[in-house]
Write a protein that holds these residues in place. Sequence first.
Motif, PDB file in Angstrom:
ATOM      1  N   VAL A 283     -10.187  98.129 -31.157  1.00  0.00           N
ATOM      2  CA  VAL A 283     -11.307  97.790 -32.036  1.00  0.00           C
ATOM      3  C   VAL A 283     -12.605  98.457 -31.599  1.00  0.00           C
ATOM      4  O   VAL A 283     -13.319  99.036 -32.432  1.00  0.00           O
ATOM      5  N   PRO A 284     -12.985  98.432 -30.304  1.00  0.00           N
ATOM      6  CA  PRO A 284     -14.194  99.176 -29.918  1.00  0.00           C
ATOM      7  C   PRO A 284     -14.115 100.674 -30.207  1.00  0.00           C
ATOM      8  O   PRO A 284     -15.114 101.290 -30.580  1.00  0.00           O
ATOM      9  N   ILE A 285     -12.917 101.263 -30.050  1.00  0.00           N
ATOM     10  CA  ILE A 285     -12.768 102.687 -30.370  1.00  0.00           C
ATOM     11  C   ILE A 285     -12.990 102.926 -31.851  1.00  0.00           C
ATOM     12  O   ILE A 285     -13.697 103.865 -32.258  1.00  0.00           O
ATOM     13  N   LEU A 286     -12.405 102.080 -32.694  1.00  0.00           N
ATOM     14  CA  LEU A 286     -12.577 102.221 -34.145  1.00  0.00           C
ATOM     15  C   LEU A 286     -14.041 102.063 -34.549  1.00  0.00           C
ATOM     16  O   LEU A 286     -14.567 102.849 -35.353  1.00  0.00           O
ATOM     17  N   LEU A 287     -14.702 101.049 -34.002  1.00  0.00           N
ATOM     18  CA  LEU A 287     -16.102 100.817 -34.356  1.00  0.00           C
ATOM     19  C   LEU A 287     -16.980 101.990 -33.936  1.00  0.00           C
ATOM     20  O   LEU A 287     -17.820 102.464 -34.717  1.00  0.00           O
ATOM     21  N   THR A 288     -16.793 102.479 -32.713  1.00  0.00           N
ATOM     22  CA  THR A 288     -17.606 103.590 -32.225  1.00  0.00           C
ATOM     23  C   THR A 288     -17.324 104.872 -33.004  1.00  0.00           C
ATOM     24  O   THR A 288     -18.249 105.601 -33.382  1.00  0.00           O
ATOM     25  N   ALA A 289     -16.037 105.152 -33.241  1.00  0.00           N
ATOM     26  CA  ALA A 289     -15.680 106.355 -33.986  1.00  0.00           C
ATOM     27  C   ALA A 289     -16.242 106.315 -35.403  1.00  0.00           C
ATOM     28  O   ALA A 289     -16.716 107.332 -35.924  1.00  0.00           O
ATOM     29  N   ALA A 290     -16.201 105.139 -36.044  1.00  0.00           N
ATOM     30  CA  ALA A 290     -16.737 105.017 -37.402  1.00  0.00           C
ATOM     31  C   ALA A 290     -18.239 105.294 -37.425  1.00  0.00           C
ATOM     32  O   ALA A 290     -18.739 106.042 -38.283  1.00  0.00           O
ATOM     33  N   ALA A 291     -18.974 104.706 -36.491  1.00  0.00           N
ATOM     34  CA  ALA A 291     -20.427 104.906 -36.456  1.00  0.00           C
ATOM     35  C   ALA A 291     -20.781 106.365 -36.207  1.00  0.00           C
ATOM     36  O   ALA A 291     -21.648 106.947 -36.895  1.00  0.00           O
ATOM     37  N   LEU A 292     -20.133 106.997 -35.231  1.00  0.00           N
ATOM     38  CA  LEU A 292     -20.450 108.386 -34.919  1.00  0.00           C
ATOM     39  C   LEU A 292     -20.016 109.330 -36.041  1.00  0.00           C
ATOM     40  O   LEU A 292     -20.686 110.333 -36.303  1.00  0.00           O
ATOM     41  N   THR A 293     -18.889 109.030 -36.682  1.00  0.00           N
ATOM     42  CA  THR A 293     -18.441 109.870 -37.797  1.00  0.00           C
ATOM     43  C   THR A 293     -19.452 109.841 -38.934  1.00  0.00           C
ATOM     44  O   THR A 293     -19.772 110.878 -39.528  1.00  0.00           O
ATOM     45  N   MET A 294     -19.967 108.651 -39.243  1.00  0.00           N
ATOM     46  CA  MET A 294     -20.962 108.546 -40.321  1.00  0.00           C
ATOM     47  C   MET A 294     -22.256 109.264 -39.976  1.00  0.00           C
ATOM     48  O   MET A 294     -22.744 110.113 -40.737  1.00  0.00           O
ATOM     49  N   VAL A 295     -22.838 108.936 -38.831  1.00  0.00           N
ATOM     50  CA  VAL A 295     -24.183 109.422 -38.501  1.00  0.00           C
ATOM     51  C   VAL A 295     -24.170 110.915 -38.174  1.00  0.00           C
ATOM     52  O   VAL A 295     -24.968 111.689 -38.718  1.00  0.00           O
ATOM     53  N   LEU A 296     -23.270 111.348 -37.284  1.00  0.00           N
ATOM     54  CA  LEU A 296     -23.247 112.757 -36.912  1.00  0.00           C
ATOM     55  C   LEU A 296     -22.800 113.640 -38.068  1.00  0.00           C
ATOM     56  O   LEU A 296     -23.283 114.771 -38.221  1.00  0.00           O
ATOM     57  N   GLY A 297     -21.879 113.135 -38.893  1.00  0.00           N
ATOM     58  CA  GLY A 297     -21.489 113.901 -40.072  1.00  0.00           C
ATOM     59  C   GLY A 297     -22.649 114.115 -41.016  1.00  0.00           C
ATOM     60  O   GLY A 297     -22.831 115.214 -41.574  1.00  0.00           O
ATOM     61  N   ALA A 298     -23.469 113.082 -41.222  1.00  0.00           N
ATOM     62  CA  ALA A 298     -24.634 113.224 -42.095  1.00  0.00           C
ATOM     63  C   ALA A 298     -25.652 114.197 -41.508  1.00  0.00           C
ATOM     64  O   ALA A 298     -26.254 115.007 -42.227  1.00  0.00           O
ATOM     65  N   ILE A 299     -25.851 114.150 -40.182  1.00  0.00           N
ATOM     66  CA  ILE A 299     -26.804 115.072 -39.544  1.00  0.00           C
ATOM     67  C   ILE A 299     -26.331 116.513 -39.697  1.00  0.00           C
ATOM     68  O   ILE A 299     -27.127 117.422 -39.996  1.00  0.00           O
ATOM     69  N   MET A 300     -25.047 116.755 -39.523  1.00  0.00           N
ATOM     70  CA  MET A 300     -24.523 118.107 -39.667  1.00  0.00           C
ATOM     71  C   MET A 300     -24.587 118.590 -41.109  1.00  0.00           C
ATOM     72  O   MET A 300     -24.731 119.785 -41.370  1.00  0.00           O
ATOM     73  N   ALA A 301     -24.496 117.672 -42.067  1.00  0.00           N
ATOM     74  CA  ALA A 301     -24.654 118.064 -43.467  1.00  0.00           C
ATOM     75  C   ALA A 301     -26.047 118.605 -43.735  1.00  0.00           C
ATOM     76  O   ALA A 301     -26.227 119.509 -44.562  1.00  0.00           O
ATOM     77  N   VAL A 302     -27.039 118.073 -43.031  1.00  0.00           N
ATOM     78  CA  VAL A 302     -28.403 118.583 -43.174  1.00  0.00           C
ATOM     79  C   VAL A 302     -28.521 119.970 -42.547  1.00  0.00           C
ATOM     80  O   VAL A 302     -29.255 120.842 -43.038  1.00  0.00           O
ATOM     81  N   ALA A 303     -27.777 120.217 -41.492  1.00  0.00           N
ATOM     82  CA  ALA A 303     -27.931 121.460 -40.732  1.00  0.00           C
ATOM     83  C   ALA A 303     -27.296 122.660 -41.420  1.00  0.00           C
ATOM     84  O   ALA A 303     -27.784 123.791 -41.266  1.00  0.00           O
ATOM     85  N   ALA A 322     -15.228 104.576 -44.724  1.00  0.00           N
ATOM     86  CA  ALA A 322     -13.949 103.891 -44.927  1.00  0.00           C
ATOM     87  C   ALA A 322     -13.416 103.339 -43.611  1.00  0.00           C
ATOM     88  O   ALA A 322     -12.918 102.208 -43.554  1.00  0.00           O
ATOM     89  N   LEU A 323     -13.537 104.117 -42.548  1.00  0.00           N
ATOM     90  CA  LEU A 323     -13.071 103.652 -41.240  1.00  0.00           C
ATOM     91  C   LEU A 323     -13.890 102.464 -40.750  1.00  0.00           C
ATOM     92  O   LEU A 323     -13.359 101.567 -40.090  1.00  0.00           O
ATOM     93  N   ALA A 324     -15.182 102.428 -41.093  1.00  0.00           N
ATOM     94  CA  ALA A 324     -16.016 101.285 -40.715  1.00  0.00           C
ATOM     95  C   ALA A 324     -15.498 100.002 -41.360  1.00  0.00           C
ATOM     96  O   ALA A 324     -15.465  98.943 -40.716  1.00  0.00           O
ATOM     97  N   GLY A 325     -15.099 100.072 -42.626  1.00  0.00           N
ATOM     98  CA  GLY A 325     -14.536  98.896 -43.275  1.00  0.00           C
ATOM     99  C   GLY A 325     -13.265  98.415 -42.606  1.00  0.00           C
ATOM    100  O   GLY A 325     -13.037  97.215 -42.448  1.00  0.00           O
TER     101      GLY A 325
END
Length: 578
Positions: A283-303, A322-325
Amino acid sequence: MTNRWIVLMVLLPLLTGVLSTPIVARLRLSRVLGVVGLSATLIAGLLLLNNATSEQAGGILVSQMGGWAAPYGISLVFDTFSGLMLCAAAAVTLCGYVAALGTLDRTVERRYFHPLMHFMLAGVNLSFLTGDLFNLFVAFEIMLMASYGLLCLAGGEAQLRQAYKYVLLNLLASALFVIAAGLVYGMFGTLNLADLMRIVRETSEQGEALPTGFTAVSVVLLTVFGLKAAIFPLWFWLPDAYPTMPVPLLAVFGGVLTKVGVYVIARTFPPIFAAGEAAEVIVPILLTAAALTMVLGAIMAVAYRRLRAVLCMFVIVGVGFALAGVAVGGETGLAGAAFYMTQSMIVAALSFLVCGQIENRVGSDDIDDAGQFSWYRAAPWLAVVGFVLAMTLVGLPPLSGFYGKLWVVQAAFTGPDETPGHSVWWLGLAGLVAGTITLLAALRWWTGVFWLGREDQTEEPPATQPASTGPRSLTLAVALLLAASLWMGVAAEPVLALAKDAGTNLADPQRYITAVLQPETTEPSYASTHGTTTPANDQAHRASPSTPEHHAQDSTPPATHADDRFGPNHPIRLRGGH
């Protein structure tokens, strides 16, 4: 409820692929056959989904292949979650296929494009339907082998270079998958998902420890499925490999394939591999991976400056939501993931097809190059479609991207099903931050392409570039996907109801377990097809599937459960002993 027609979702694309192989050089016949086969698959999915929602079916349709009762036979399970995925995948594949008919070079089409598309959909559909881990591995291999061919279809240097990376990583993931599946069988004596759900639940409820190494196997499987879903930090291959493909193929790959990995995580981890003591690690791996996937993916979309790469990062951000849910769990979080995945398939495919129309007009997907063209005069309608698409990707109401994100963020702040003390507020905050950055990235590409073009520029592009937004088939595909996306936004009630039912089944899998392991008496068993039709003999066959002669002589009284002979304390269940 037993329903033999479920297998059509795999047989139709498989049969279409087989029939289209010998006529690959006859393009007109291949095209007609492909459109008919994909349309039939979509219609079959919609009819099955309507059947599954009836009171008699209880939301779950089951077919036991060959008449072998679970957990020994091959189970195909069609519930509201898999039904949503199947219908969305069929719709996206059909629209991507239609778009390809007018955009792919004829030489590329003759390189077995048509059968490969159908075989890939057969693998995708089997991944959504299968009820055991081994056949999930088989489905993955069918899907991946077809995708290998499609990825290098155009034969360019960039495609072949990225195809090598794609094939190598997936071969490694497949090897890990089959090893992990073997270890699961050694621990529990079964690979049937419903049986695994039952064993893990009963073991946890009785306070028994799960087998040694179960947590490690769960981490391995999460790595395998996470690589296919492109979650952080396993996403590095996607922004390089996907943009090299022709736009119609990019629409299908970006819309469908990553969702298969997320679907499998949602189906298997909450009730099996993230249960018991494994939850403390998974569960901690899923939660952390979901948060980083969302935030870092959005930052890279700007770049990124190329539109294809920006849209690929939006796909990854959608995977993160989806993974966050799934990570938060509960009916609300899982329902949000189900709805968001369904609409994300359609919106992701639509975004790549719109990108294709921009490329056809200006000859490039570079945002700066596209911004040098006057869209006000040439294609104002495309600017409007692009704006609606950008706001859907962001998730603004009342567009389809809003509802799933709302449920996921709500579940994160309140905890699964508003359970006190279980709030994951930081994940909800990460979702809001990712949404804000996604808004910035979406406005950046839309204004860079459509808003900043000067009105005094020429209406037509240079003579060396195409003068239209593409063939009619591409426009038709865009129109169909746009209509589906808008319908899921302004008339979302039917899909929301299905997503809520999917969330309920995922949060409490008892209905799934009962439907698979305790089928109706109308379901024919192996024993009944060999002349022994009594319940006692049928249960005796389940207990010892050796030979028909043995079953004919066995008079063991029936058990109350299809597999109660191996209770949670049995060594074959807990330690893999014999």
